[in-house]
Design a protein around this motif. Structure first.
Motif, short mmCIF file in Angstrom:
data_model
loop_
_atom_site.label_atom_id
_atom_site.label_comp_id
_atom_site.label_asym_id
_atom_site.label_seq_id
_atom_site.Cartn_x
_atom_site.Cartn_y
_atom_site.Cartn_z
N TYR A 193 51.02 65.01 -12.42
CA TYR A 193 51.24 64.32 -11.15
C TYR A 193 51.39 62.85 -11.48
O TYR A 193 50.58 62.29 -12.24
CB TYR A 193 50.06 64.57 -10.22
CG TYR A 193 50.08 63.78 -8.93
CD1 TYR A 193 49.15 62.78 -8.70
CD2 TYR A 193 51.03 64.04 -7.94
CE1 TYR A 193 49.15 62.06 -7.53
CE2 TYR A 193 51.04 63.32 -6.76
CZ TYR A 193 50.09 62.33 -6.57
OH TYR A 193 50.10 61.61 -5.40
N TYR A 225 51.53 53.26 -7.11
CA TYR A 225 50.77 52.53 -6.10
C TYR A 225 51.26 51.08 -6.09
O TYR A 225 51.63 50.54 -7.14
CB TYR A 225 49.27 52.56 -6.42
CG TYR A 225 48.56 53.83 -6.02
CD1 TYR A 225 48.77 55.02 -6.73
CD2 TYR A 225 47.70 53.86 -4.93
CE1 TYR A 225 48.12 56.19 -6.35
CE2 TYR A 225 47.05 55.02 -4.55
CZ TYR A 225 47.26 56.18 -5.26
OH TYR A 225 46.62 57.34 -4.88
N LEU A 283 49.11 54.08 -2.01
CA LEU A 283 50.13 54.98 -2.54
C LEU A 283 51.49 54.64 -1.94
O LEU A 283 51.64 54.49 -0.73
CB LEU A 283 49.78 56.43 -2.21
CG LEU A 283 50.78 57.47 -2.67
CD1 LEU A 283 50.84 57.52 -4.20
CD2 LEU A 283 50.42 58.85 -2.11
N ARG A 330 56.02 65.25 -8.94
CA ARG A 330 55.48 66.26 -9.86
C ARG A 330 56.60 66.67 -10.81
O ARG A 330 57.77 66.58 -10.45
CB ARG A 330 54.95 67.45 -9.07
CG ARG A 330 53.65 67.12 -8.35
CD ARG A 330 52.89 68.37 -7.95
NE ARG A 330 51.61 68.03 -7.35
CZ ARG A 330 50.48 67.89 -8.04
NH1 ARG A 330 50.47 68.05 -9.34
NH2 ARG A 330 49.36 67.58 -7.42
N PHE A 359 51.63 49.72 -9.76
CA PHE A 359 50.94 50.46 -10.80
C PHE A 359 51.49 51.88 -10.85
O PHE A 359 51.53 52.56 -9.82
CB PHE A 359 49.44 50.55 -10.52
CG PHE A 359 48.72 49.23 -10.56
CD1 PHE A 359 48.45 48.52 -9.40
CD2 PHE A 359 48.30 48.70 -11.77
CE1 PHE A 359 47.78 47.31 -9.43
CE2 PHE A 359 47.63 47.48 -11.82
CZ PHE A 359 47.38 46.79 -10.65
N ASN A 419 41.51 69.93 -10.62
CA ASN A 419 41.33 69.51 -9.24
C ASN A 419 40.50 68.24 -9.11
O ASN A 419 39.99 67.94 -8.04
CB ASN A 419 40.66 70.64 -8.44
CG ASN A 419 40.76 70.40 -6.96
OD1 ASN A 419 41.73 69.87 -6.46
ND2 ASN A 419 39.70 70.75 -6.24
N THR A 420 40.41 67.45 -10.18
CA THR A 420 39.59 66.24 -10.06
C THR A 420 40.32 65.13 -9.34
O THR A 420 39.69 64.22 -8.82
CB THR A 420 39.19 65.72 -11.46
OG1 THR A 420 40.37 65.30 -12.15
CG2 THR A 420 38.48 66.79 -12.26
N GLY A 421 41.66 65.17 -9.35
CA GLY A 421 42.42 64.06 -8.77
C GLY A 421 42.32 62.80 -9.60
O GLY A 421 42.77 61.73 -9.17
N LYS A 422 41.76 62.91 -10.78
CA LYS A 422 41.58 61.74 -11.65
C LYS A 422 42.93 61.11 -11.97
O LYS A 422 43.89 61.82 -12.25
CB LYS A 422 40.90 62.23 -12.93
CG LYS A 422 40.51 61.17 -13.91
CD LYS A 422 39.78 61.84 -15.08
CE LYS A 422 39.63 60.86 -16.23
NZ LYS A 422 38.96 61.48 -17.38
N LEU A 423 43.00 59.78 -11.88
CA LEU A 423 44.23 59.06 -12.18
C LEU A 423 44.00 58.10 -13.34
O LEU A 423 42.99 57.42 -13.40
CB LEU A 423 44.71 58.26 -10.97
CG LEU A 423 45.24 59.06 -9.78
CD1 LEU A 423 45.57 58.14 -8.62
CD2 LEU A 423 46.47 59.87 -10.18
N PHE A 457 45.72 54.85 -14.80
CA PHE A 457 46.67 53.85 -14.35
C PHE A 457 47.25 53.06 -15.51
O PHE A 457 46.59 52.83 -16.53
CB PHE A 457 45.99 52.86 -13.40
CG PHE A 457 45.76 53.40 -12.01
CD1 PHE A 457 44.60 54.09 -11.71
CD2 PHE A 457 46.70 53.21 -11.01
CE1 PHE A 457 44.38 54.59 -10.43
CE2 PHE A 457 46.49 53.70 -9.73
CZ PHE A 457 45.33 54.39 -9.44
N GLY A 458 48.50 52.63 -15.34
CA GLY A 458 49.08 51.62 -16.22
C GLY A 458 48.54 50.25 -15.85
O GLY A 458 47.78 50.10 -14.89
#
Lengths: 113, 110
Positions: A32, A36, A46, A51, A89, A97-101, A103-104
């Motif tokens: 994913y 942002y 966002l 995807r 970003f 399913n953590t949704g962990k992101l 980032f650059g």
């Protein structure tokens, strides 16, 4: 080791031009990829996301182009407006399913009128 | 709609001090996050929580503790503030794929 890399660090375009912001990632399991934006003094929000089942996602003037083979994706902002001036970003999310992101470091975009 | 509130907005601490930042959300979201934002370094994940009483370490967890005693709240503790430290701490909660961020707590350590 930076798992998500962004370029350029800063970008200046003239009003009406297309701004192109680039991102690459290391882990081929990431599934994913959001962008942002953050205006001065505000929190990130966002803008648009994709995807890997798609290679393009459009939302008005904003388009993500995605290249799974090269592990790269880019944000194109068409007809740039001074109000688009912000820090952008990119991020990537591992599966699950953590949704962990992850980032650059961000690209600061300045649109000159 | 919902809102995320973070307290305090500004926090000035002393070197070595233990400092606690609080986050509340009324979205009824299960998953919450704490990020640190330093100038030029993007957002780095400190801790996250999938549900009440769950805690997961992010990439920057050393030097921090977290607590999720209620679904609506997620606290972060800086265990020992470092001199001249200056950063913004952002709390977020998630629905689907979207993370919503709070306004942030700005920390300065003297």
């Amino acid at each position: 080791q930076q798992q998500v890399r962004q370029s350029p660090q800063s970008l200046t375009v003239w009003e009406g031009e297309t701004a192109i912001l680039n991102c690459s990632y290391e882990d081929s399991t990431f599934d994913y990829f959001p962008w942002y934006h953050q205006f001065p003094g505000e929190s990130p929000a966002l803008l648009i996301a994709i995807r890997p089942v798609s290679n393009k996602k459009e939302d008005g003037r904003f388009t993500i182009f995605f290249n799974k083979r090269e592990k790269k994706f880019s944000l194109h902002i068409a007809d740039s407006q001074p109000g688009d001036s912000a820090t952008y970003f990119c991020a990537a999310s591992p599966p699950g399913n953590t949704g962990k992101l992850i980032f650059g470091l961000g690209t600061t975009l300045q649109v000159q009128p | 709609g919902g809102i995320i509130t973070q307290t305090p907005k500004f926090l000035i601490g002393q070197e070595g001090q233990k400092l606690t930042l609080k986050c509340q959300q009324n979205f009824n979201h299960d998953t919450m996050y704490w990020y640190r934002q330093d100038s030029g370094k993007g957002l780095r994940l400190i801790y996250y929580s999938i549900t009440e009483n769950d805690l997961q370490k992010g990439d920057l967890s050393e030097g921090y503790d977290a607590s999720r005693e209620k679904k609506s709240s997620f606290s972060l503790t800086v265990t020992s503030a470092q001199k001249n430290e200056m950063a913004v701490f952002l709390c977020a909660s998630r629905t689907g794929d979207t993370q919503y961020f709070g306004p942030g707590t700005r920390l300065l350590v003297l």
